[in-house]
Design a protein around this motif. Sequence first.
Motif, PDB file in Angstrom:
ATOM      1  N   LEU A 248       0.845  -1.193   0.000  1.00 58.30           N
ATOM      2  CA  LEU A 248       0.000   0.000   0.000  1.00 58.30           C
ATOM      3  C   LEU A 248       0.880   1.242   0.000  1.00 58.30           C
ATOM      4  O   LEU A 248       1.633   1.491   0.946  1.00 58.30           O
ATOM      5  N   GLU A 249       0.763   2.021  -1.083  1.00 53.17           N
ATOM      6  CA  GLU A 249       1.701   3.129  -1.260  1.00 53.17           C
ATOM      7  C   GLU A 249       1.332   4.373  -0.480  1.00 53.17           C
ATOM      8  O   GLU A 249       2.097   5.338  -0.478  1.00 53.17           O
ATOM      9  N   ASP A 250       0.169   4.400   0.181  1.00 52.89           N
ATOM     10  CA  ASP A 250      -0.229   5.613   0.902  1.00 52.89           C
ATOM     11  C   ASP A 250      -0.359   5.384   2.398  1.00 52.89           C
ATOM     12  O   ASP A 250      -1.011   6.156   3.098  1.00 52.89           O
ATOM     13  N   GLN A 251       0.286   4.335   2.898  1.00 50.40           N
ATOM     14  CA  GLN A 251       0.172   4.040   4.330  1.00 50.40           C
ATOM     15  C   GLN A 251       1.530   3.667   4.928  1.00 50.40           C
ATOM     16  O   GLN A 251       2.418   3.161   4.241  1.00 50.40           O
ATOM     17  N   LEU A 252       1.660   3.924   6.236  1.00 47.18           N
ATOM     18  CA  LEU A 252       2.780   3.450   7.036  1.00 47.18           C
ATOM     19  C   LEU A 252       2.235   2.962   8.378  1.00 47.18           C
ATOM     20  O   LEU A 252       1.272   3.525   8.906  1.00 47.18           O
ATOM     21  N   SER A 253       2.857   1.929   8.908  1.00 47.14           N
ATOM     22  CA  SER A 253       2.474   1.392  10.217  1.00 47.14           C
ATOM     23  C   SER A 253       3.461   1.882  11.271  1.00 47.14           C
ATOM     24  O   SER A 253       4.680   1.822  11.061  1.00 47.14           O
ATOM     25  N   VAL A 254       2.953   2.378  12.395  1.00 51.45           N
ATOM     26  CA  VAL A 254       3.789   2.890  13.490  1.00 51.45           C
ATOM     27  C   VAL A 254       3.514   2.040  14.735  1.00 51.45           C
ATOM     28  O   VAL A 254       2.351   1.849  15.113  1.00 51.45           O
ATOM     29  N   SER A 294      -0.002   1.152  18.642  1.00 47.77           N
ATOM     30  CA  SER A 294       0.250   1.021  17.210  1.00 47.77           C
ATOM     31  C   SER A 294      -0.767   1.870  16.471  1.00 47.77           C
ATOM     32  O   SER A 294      -1.830   2.191  16.999  1.00 47.77           O
ATOM     33  N   CYS A 295      -0.409   2.209  15.265  1.00 42.30           N
ATOM     34  CA  CYS A 295      -1.285   3.087  14.488  1.00 42.30           C
ATOM     35  C   CYS A 295      -0.874   3.028  13.030  1.00 42.30           C
ATOM     36  O   CYS A 295       0.305   2.825  12.717  1.00 42.30           O
ATOM     37  N   ARG A 296      -1.855   3.175  12.142  1.00 37.43           N
ATOM     38  CA  ARG A 296      -1.567   3.307  10.723  1.00 37.43           C
ATOM     39  C   ARG A 296      -1.785   4.759  10.305  1.00 37.43           C
ATOM     40  O   ARG A 296      -2.792   5.356  10.661  1.00 37.43           O
ATOM     41  N   LEU A 297      -0.835   5.246   9.549  1.00 37.54           N
ATOM     42  CA  LEU A 297      -0.975   6.570   8.949  1.00 37.54           C
ATOM     43  C   LEU A 297      -1.440   6.377   7.518  1.00 37.54           C
ATOM     44  O   LEU A 297      -0.802   5.655   6.739  1.00 37.54           O
ATOM     45  N   ALA A 298      -2.559   6.989   7.159  1.00 39.06           N
ATOM     46  CA  ALA A 298      -3.123   6.842   5.819  1.00 39.06           C
ATOM     47  C   ALA A 298      -3.113   8.176   5.092  1.00 39.06           C
ATOM     48  O   ALA A 298      -2.884   9.235   5.688  1.00 39.06           O
ATOM     49  N   GLY A 299      -3.358   8.117   3.792  1.00 41.16           N
ATOM     50  CA  GLY A 299      -3.406   9.334   2.996  1.00 41.16           C
ATOM     51  C   GLY A 299      -2.052   9.935   2.736  1.00 41.16           C
ATOM     52  O   GLY A 299      -1.937  11.143   2.497  1.00 41.16           O
ATOM     53  N   LEU A 300      -0.988   9.119   2.769  1.00 44.40           N
ATOM     54  CA  LEU A 300       0.369   9.618   2.550  1.00 44.40           C
ATOM     55  C   LEU A 300       0.696   9.655   1.063  1.00 44.40           C
ATOM     56  O   LEU A 300       0.009   9.048   0.235  1.00 44.40           O
ATOM     57  N   VAL A 305       9.680   9.877   1.757  1.00 46.48           N
ATOM     58  CA  VAL A 305      10.274   9.603   3.063  1.00 46.48           C
ATOM     59  C   VAL A 305       9.570  10.446   4.122  1.00 46.48           C
ATOM     60  O   VAL A 305       9.430  11.662   3.962  1.00 46.48           O
ATOM     61  N   TYR A 306       9.146   9.784   5.202  1.00 48.49           N
ATOM     62  CA  TYR A 306       8.478  10.463   6.309  1.00 48.49           C
ATOM     63  C   TYR A 306       9.279  10.277   7.595  1.00 48.49           C
ATOM     64  O   TYR A 306       9.882   9.217   7.822  1.00 48.49           O
ATOM     65  N   PHE A 307       9.272  11.319   8.426  1.00 48.67           N
ATOM     66  CA  PHE A 307       9.822  11.234   9.782  1.00 48.67           C
ATOM     67  C   PHE A 307       8.654  11.214  10.762  1.00 48.67           C
ATOM     68  O   PHE A 307       7.734  12.026  10.662  1.00 48.67           O
ATOM     69  N   VAL A 308       8.719  10.285  11.716  1.00 48.10           N
ATOM     70  CA  VAL A 308       7.613  10.064  12.642  1.00 48.10           C
ATOM     71  C   VAL A 308       8.124  10.144  14.078  1.00 48.10           C
ATOM     72  O   VAL A 308       9.212   9.647  14.398  1.00 48.10           O
ATOM     73  N   GLN A 309       7.342  10.773  14.965  1.00 47.68           N
ATOM     74  CA  GLN A 309       7.637  10.843  16.395  1.00 47.68           C
ATOM     75  C   GLN A 309       6.378  10.527  17.193  1.00 47.68           C
ATOM     76  O   GLN A 309       5.261  10.756  16.732  1.00 47.68           O
ATOM     77  N   VAL A 310       6.589  10.007  18.423  1.00 46.53           N
ATOM     78  CA  VAL A 310       5.482   9.648  19.304  1.00 46.53           C
ATOM     79  C   VAL A 310       5.757  10.234  20.690  1.00 46.53           C
ATOM     80  O   VAL A 310       6.911  10.312  21.123  1.00 46.53           O
TER      81      VAL A 310
END
Length: 421
Positions: A248-254, A294-300, A305-310
């Motif tokens: 899936l090209e518009d999602q990332l799992s965190v 955990s969480c999925r980011l959609a609509g990417l 390349v994305y940078f993610v913080q929690v």
Amino acid sequence: MPAGRPGPAAQSARRPPPLLPLLLLCVLGAPRGGSGAHTAVISPQDPTLLIGSSLQATCSVRGDPQGPTAEGLYWTLNGRRLPPELSRILNASTLALALANLNGSRQQSGDNLVCHAQDGSILAGSCLYVGLPPEKPFNISCWSKNMKDLTCRWTPGAHGETFLHTNYSLKYKLRWYGQDNTCEEYHTVGPHSCHIPKDLALFTPYEIWVEATNRLGSARSDVLTLDILDVVTTDPPPDVHVSRVGGLEDQLSVRWVSPPALKDFLFQAKYQIRYRVEDSVDWKVVDDVSNQTSCRLAGLKPGTVYFVQVRCNPFGIYGSKKAGIWSEWSHPTAASTPRSERPGPGGGACEPRGGEPSSGPVRRELKQFLGWLKKHAYCSNLSFRLYDQWRAWMQKSHKTRNQDEGILPSGRRGSARGPAR
């Protein structure tokens, strides 16, 4: 030649004292009149004055009558010779100095006012303190990371700078009883902070305040009242991992791990995620993560390349009603979305072809559903199950359409189309 008086050769060989020893006079102690034959006294000694004040000082020579006289004396301030017009001779052994509209001291240990003989030797020194009394400290904030300690920081005052060494003391006590206590571990998270490492009581409020003191006065902050359970925070969530969701090209799992420091305590946790693309400084925040890890980011964007913080907010510890305090953000973790392999500008979904009127409304409805998901349900497991089902249906529908359009191998194409006329 009188004993102790340097001869002409020695006088000509002498140079003015270097700047560094002069600047250290107020740190190591200015000379008050040595044991030699020629000594002097500065009055007043080590004065403390408000900014804008004036100073009248004198340097009086003592010792051998044949020694230095007021006519040969001069003054320096922080190693720089003062203009002679600021001085005047009172008598044969006394030189006066007048300074007006004084600025704040250049160093908190005091400015060096020195009286010199004609040959440049130091006869006497005084530390000059010019500044402001401390202002009332404010904006006290405190937090605990394990319910056994407490860290506090504050703002020193509206203007801050006093030009004098100002001592800040954090005081605390139980609200209804107990004696005043003084924090001892300062500068732990900045210049105006202190850490109380242990021996704090739970389920009872504390009173906390800051006292500021310098040579010109003192000030005390307002009292902050708090319960340790209401100011608990934690370190950022550890082990943050970001990965792709299949193709899936518009999602990332965190995914991340709950804060270990609070694992033995009864509490709830809220999490926030923020992310940005590699070449941007603008973060987008996901608020509705609740207490999941955990969480999925959609609509990417595909191929980006994305940078993610929690970060984490522990709240409701042992029934506390306070909102809790957010932790710092975790270190950025980077991951990229897959590149889009679908044709068309921007890699978007293919529009329905002509001759398929029945599929148009269905696709529009699904497109609206997808848009709603991307906007409102970033981290809902149920919504993403529906989203995955929709994506699977789309892939199957796309494959079926290709077959209908004759993309099958030639052997199967004829059977699919029926006998030739």
